[in-house]
Design an enzyme around this catalytic site. Structure first.
Site, mmCIF file in Angstrom:
data_model
loop_
_atom_site.group_PDB
_atom_site.id
_atom_site.type_symbol
_atom_site.label_atom_id
_atom_site.label_comp_id
_atom_site.label_asym_id
_atom_site.label_seq_id
_atom_site.Cartn_x
_atom_site.Cartn_y
_atom_site.Cartn_z
ATOM 1 N N THR A 11 47.983 58.385 45.532
ATOM 2 C CA THR A 11 48.650 57.574 44.510
ATOM 3 C C THR A 11 47.857 57.716 43.203
ATOM 4 O O THR A 11 46.627 57.798 43.218
ATOM 5 C CB THR A 11 48.748 56.092 44.920
ATOM 6 O OG1 THR A 11 47.436 55.534 45.012
ATOM 7 C CG2 THR A 11 49.478 55.926 46.250
ATOM 8 N N GLY A 12 48.574 57.764 42.087
ATOM 9 C CA GLY A 12 47.893 58.033 40.819
ATOM 10 C C GLY A 12 47.350 59.454 40.796
ATOM 11 O O GLY A 12 46.261 59.703 40.291
ATOM 12 N N GLY A 13 48.145 60.400 41.308
ATOM 13 C CA GLY A 13 47.702 61.793 41.391
ATOM 14 C C GLY A 13 47.972 62.599 40.136
ATOM 15 O O GLY A 13 47.748 63.800 40.106
ATOM 16 N N ILE A 23 40.768 60.783 38.341
ATOM 17 C CA ILE A 23 40.184 61.014 39.664
ATOM 18 C C ILE A 23 41.247 61.513 40.652
ATOM 19 O O ILE A 23 40.994 62.410 41.465
ATOM 20 C CB ILE A 23 39.531 59.705 40.181
ATOM 21 C CG1 ILE A 23 38.359 59.301 39.285
ATOM 22 C CG2 ILE A 23 39.088 59.860 41.630
ATOM 23 C CD1 ILE A 23 37.855 57.868 39.522
ATOM 24 N N GLY A 24 42.447 60.934 40.588
ATOM 25 C CA GLY A 24 43.510 61.320 41.515
ATOM 26 C C GLY A 24 43.925 62.772 41.334
ATOM 27 O O GLY A 24 44.095 63.513 42.314
ATOM 28 N N SER A 60 34.962 50.346 43.227
ATOM 29 C CA SER A 60 34.265 50.474 41.935
ATOM 30 C C SER A 60 32.922 49.762 41.981
ATOM 31 O O SER A 60 32.781 48.744 42.664
ATOM 32 C CB SER A 60 35.091 49.838 40.814
ATOM 33 O OG SER A 60 34.317 49.735 39.627
ATOM 34 N N TYR A 118 39.472 42.420 37.831
ATOM 35 C CA TYR A 118 39.210 43.795 38.292
ATOM 36 C C TYR A 118 38.124 43.799 39.365
ATOM 37 O O TYR A 118 38.260 44.440 40.416
ATOM 38 C CB TYR A 118 38.799 44.650 37.089
ATOM 39 C CG TYR A 118 38.625 46.121 37.380
ATOM 40 C CD1 TYR A 118 39.686 47.020 37.240
ATOM 41 C CD2 TYR A 118 37.384 46.637 37.776
ATOM 42 C CE1 TYR A 118 39.516 48.374 37.493
ATOM 43 C CE2 TYR A 118 37.209 47.994 38.036
ATOM 44 C CZ TYR A 118 38.277 48.856 37.882
ATOM 45 O OH TYR A 118 38.116 50.201 38.135
HETATM 46 P P1 NDP Z 1 43.397 57.092 35.101
HETATM 47 O O1 NDP Z 1 43.892 56.111 34.113
HETATM 48 O O2 NDP Z 1 43.107 58.493 34.682
HETATM 49 O O3 NDP Z 1 44.366 57.146 36.357
HETATM 50 C C1 NDP Z 1 44.970 56.023 36.892
HETATM 51 C C2 NDP Z 1 46.109 56.514 37.758
HETATM 52 O O4 NDP Z 1 46.735 55.402 38.408
HETATM 53 C C3 NDP Z 1 47.164 57.223 36.958
HETATM 54 O O5 NDP Z 1 47.564 58.378 37.655
HETATM 55 C C4 NDP Z 1 48.300 56.214 36.897
HETATM 56 O O6 NDP Z 1 49.540 56.882 36.804
HETATM 57 C C5 NDP Z 1 48.124 55.512 38.217
HETATM 58 N N1 NDP Z 1 48.716 54.171 38.241
HETATM 59 C C6 NDP Z 1 48.332 53.078 37.562
HETATM 60 N N2 NDP Z 1 49.149 52.044 37.829
HETATM 61 C C7 NDP Z 1 50.064 52.509 38.721
HETATM 62 C C8 NDP Z 1 51.166 51.938 39.383
HETATM 63 N N3 NDP Z 1 51.531 50.673 39.181
HETATM 64 N N4 NDP Z 1 51.872 52.720 40.208
HETATM 65 C C9 NDP Z 1 51.556 54.007 40.420
HETATM 66 N N5 NDP Z 1 50.527 54.602 39.831
HETATM 67 C C10 NDP Z 1 49.792 53.862 38.980
HETATM 68 O O7 NDP Z 1 42.076 56.438 35.710
HETATM 69 P P2 NDP Z 1 41.024 56.870 36.831
HETATM 70 O O8 NDP Z 1 41.323 58.194 37.386
HETATM 71 O O9 NDP Z 1 39.721 56.605 36.253
HETATM 72 O O10 NDP Z 1 41.306 55.732 37.913
HETATM 73 C C11 NDP Z 1 41.651 55.979 39.251
HETATM 74 C C12 NDP Z 1 41.045 54.884 40.116
HETATM 75 O O11 NDP Z 1 39.622 54.959 40.015
HETATM 76 C C13 NDP Z 1 41.422 53.447 39.741
HETATM 77 O O12 NDP Z 1 41.672 52.702 40.900
HETATM 78 C C14 NDP Z 1 40.170 52.940 39.047
HETATM 79 O O13 NDP Z 1 40.052 51.550 39.142
HETATM 80 C C15 NDP Z 1 39.094 53.666 39.827
HETATM 81 N N6 NDP Z 1 37.803 53.749 39.146
HETATM 82 C C16 NDP Z 1 37.654 54.428 37.968
HETATM 83 C C17 NDP Z 1 36.436 54.461 37.330
HETATM 84 C C18 NDP Z 1 36.226 55.179 36.019
HETATM 85 O O14 NDP Z 1 35.190 54.979 35.365
HETATM 86 N N7 NDP Z 1 37.150 56.025 35.578
HETATM 87 C C19 NDP Z 1 35.250 53.805 37.904
HETATM 88 C C20 NDP Z 1 35.497 53.145 39.160
HETATM 89 C C21 NDP Z 1 36.733 53.118 39.742
HETATM 90 P P3 NDP Z 1 50.772 56.318 35.885
HETATM 91 O O15 NDP Z 1 50.187 55.898 34.579
HETATM 92 O O16 NDP Z 1 51.714 57.472 35.808
HETATM 93 O O17 NDP Z 1 51.330 55.178 36.661
#
Ligand code: NDP
Length: 261
Positions: free
Chosen positions: A15-17, A21-22, A140, A153
């Site tokens: 999810t969030g691919g 990170i995804g 996190s 969060y």
């Molecule tokens: P990004 O903002 O790059 O990615 C977030 C992803 O989540 C996007 O692909 C977005 O896609 C998706 N997303 C958000 N809300 C929804 C939703 N309601 N339904 C489906 N998809 C959703 O951030 P990161 O890669 O950094 O974050 C990924 C994870 O890593 C998160 O859970 C974050 O909390 C965690 N994390 C990140 C850190 C960092 O410093 N970057 C540190 C620690 C944890 P779309 O917008 O298309 O919905």
């Protein structure tokens, strides 16, 4: 470079691919021989990601907070690539919720996306996952650091780890593993709201690197490689763990550059 095959014949849901990170994890999984179903809300970035990932990726628009949409997306993905072996419940949002400046709606939005949706993603995926599968939840360092302004969060990320322990008890009879990857700060678009310009991000990065013993923030690949480990048979007996990938930020804060003479 030769293709590796640590995930040969495996089907993964991320999810969030379509970002951060995804997306980095999806690329690594495909390079390791997996077929990958990616979800997100944004059709354009999902399509771009699918194009970049190639024929072993399948993108489905699905808001993770919409249970029916999540179930439908998983069904479509399974029809295309077969039953799941790996689930990376990664989708998440930031969202400041300082005491004195937070609405109920803002607080609940973070909980709904980062906690409730993670549970329902796992519930929907478990109906379609093979015995012996691997589930990884994205946590996190903020679950333990006490960052001001991040109550909701932090609660979601601590909650994810607590849920993982319960899921382990419920799913171990099927040989399904559940673990948490807990990143420190990672260079992804999640920071765009907090640091909208290159200068603002550079200042933020300096601050975050200064509180990290290894003196840097993570790249998405650092996290993806740990997720690959947890997803693969290399972690066959790793169950119910939270692995911090944070350059020492939580284990050894006193060793961070800001404390060096
Ligand atoms: P990004 O903002 O790059 O990615 C977030 C992803 O989540 C996007 O692909 C977005 O896609 C998706 N997303 C958000 N809300 C929804 C939703 N309601 N339904 C489906 N998809 C959703 O951030 P990161 O890669 O950094 O974050 C990924 C994870 O890593 C998160 O859970 C974050 O909390 C965690 N994390 C990140 C850190 C960092 O410093 N970057 C540190 C620690 C944890 P779309 O917008 O298309 O919905």
């Amino acid at each position: 470079m030769a293709m590796a095959n640590r995930l040969a014949n495996k089907t993964a849901l991320i999810t969030g691919g379509n970002s951060g990170i995804g997306l980095a994890t999806a690329k690594l999984f495909v390079a390791e021989g997996a077929r990958v179903i990616i979800t997100g809300r944004n059709k354009e970035t999902l399509e771009a990601a699918a194009k970049e990932l190639g024929p072993n990726a399948f993108a489905v628009v699905a808001d993770a907070t919409d249970v029916a949409a999540t179930e439908a997306a998983i069904k479509k993905g399974v029809e295309k690539f077969g039953k799941l072996d790996i689930v990376f419940a990664n989708a998440g949002i930031p969202g400041g919720t300082p005491i004195g400046g937070t609405t109920l709606a803002a607080f609940e939005n973070v909980i709904r996306t980062n906690l409730t949706a993670v549970f329902f993603t796992v519930q929907a995926a478990v109906a379609q996952i093979n015995d012996g599968g691997s589930i990884i939840l994205n946590g996190s360092v903020i679950s333990v650091l006490g960052n001001p302004g991040w109550s909701a969060y932090a609660a979601t990320k601590a909650g994810v780890t607590a849920m993982a322990r319960v899921m382990v008890s419920e799913l171990s009879p099927r040989g399904i593993r559940v673990n948490v990857v807990a990143p420190g700060a990672v260079r992804t678009p999640i920071w765009n709201g907090l640091a909208p310009t290159a200068d603002a991000f550079a200042a933020l990065e300096k601050r975050l690197a200064g509180t990290t013993p290894l003196g840097r923030i993570a790249e998405p690949d650092h996290i993806a490689k740990t997720v690959l480990f947890l997803a693969s048979d290399d972690a066959a007996h790793v169950q119910g763990q939270e692995i911090f990938v944070d350059g020492g930020a939580t284990s050894s804060p006193a060793g961070a550059p800001v404390f060096r003479a």
